[in-house]
Motif scaffolding. Sequence first.
Motif, mmCIF file in Angstrom:
data_model
loop_
_atom_site.group_PDB
_atom_site.id
_atom_site.type_symbol
_atom_site.label_atom_id
_atom_site.label_comp_id
_atom_site.label_asym_id
_atom_site.label_seq_id
_atom_site.Cartn_x
_atom_site.Cartn_y
_atom_site.Cartn_z
ATOM 1 N N ILE A 23 2.084 -6.742 -7.518
ATOM 2 C CA ILE A 23 2.591 -5.421 -6.954
ATOM 3 C C ILE A 23 1.949 -5.339 -5.512
ATOM 4 N N LEU A 70 -1.213 3.148 -3.000
ATOM 5 C CA LEU A 70 -1.199 2.147 -4.067
ATOM 6 C C LEU A 70 -2.392 1.772 -4.798
ATOM 7 N N PHE A 129 1.175 3.821 2.992
ATOM 8 C CA PHE A 129 1.694 3.538 1.699
ATOM 9 C C PHE A 129 0.691 2.760 1.042
ATOM 10 N N TYR A 130 0.368 1.775 1.497
ATOM 11 C CA TYR A 130 -0.647 0.735 0.802
ATOM 12 C C TYR A 130 -1.863 1.367 0.301
ATOM 13 N N VAL A 148 4.648 -4.667 -2.534
ATOM 14 C CA VAL A 148 4.728 -3.415 -1.558
ATOM 15 C C VAL A 148 4.734 -3.951 0.016
#
Length: 264
Positions: free
Chosen positions: A23, A93, A89-90, A27
């Motif tokens: 994952i 996550l 974004f990372y 990403v």
Amino acid sequence: MTNLSSLLKKDWKEYLRGNKYLIFRLVLFGLGATLLLTTRYFPLLMDAMNQLAPGMVLDPQALNQTIGNFYAADMRTSFGLWAPDVCLFYTILVVLITLNIIPNERHRGCWIMPNAVGYKKSQILLSKCIVYSLGASLPVFVFSLIYYAVSALFMVHDLAFGEALIDSVVLTIAMATIVVVTILTSAIGKHPIIAAISIIVFVLLGPDLLALFMFGRYLPTYILSYVYMMEYDLGALIIPIIEIIIMDFVLFKIAVAKLEKCEY
């Protein structure tokens, strides 16, 4: 040390078995590919639209300037956009994935047997921090260098490899810190989601806001500001990194003390 080595092996196998590494990589690949493709083809698409429908854009010069700011064809600007995208974004996550690792394992009683055979809670917690911080941050380092290499194929080469390497290392340290803080605060607080939201908001807003003040250079968030602004003054990182080490140590001690009070 033997106990810790055994825990590291076990946690690393669980990390790989859970497909979290996949994952993380997907990403990062998506972020890099999106930024590179838009940088390469979006300006061409806008030029084509202007030629097909000249009256569609009222101010073509303003549009071209905006496109140049966000999709600049030089490596320095593009790499400067890569780091904030990763942090935006990372980070979300990574925080969401690592948020419930400790609470879920304790809820399922996964620590009872290790405690019974002699593993300390501090060793279990330390193993989680090491495995997941490395598992989440090392891909950032690898994909940052891949992003640099691919962008060099079609962008203006105005960023030396040494500079990109330094930025990649600092960004990796920042991501590892975020993971460690997330895991430790989830072990300390009763409501991990509150800690997660606080970390995300602080990471997303802190570097930009605190960079406006002189004292912002002496806070842990400066390592992110350093990457965003691409300053290349390694001496400026000494105090923030020392503060990060102290902060992680204090949080670890608090988390261990909290866990020792629990039966499992």
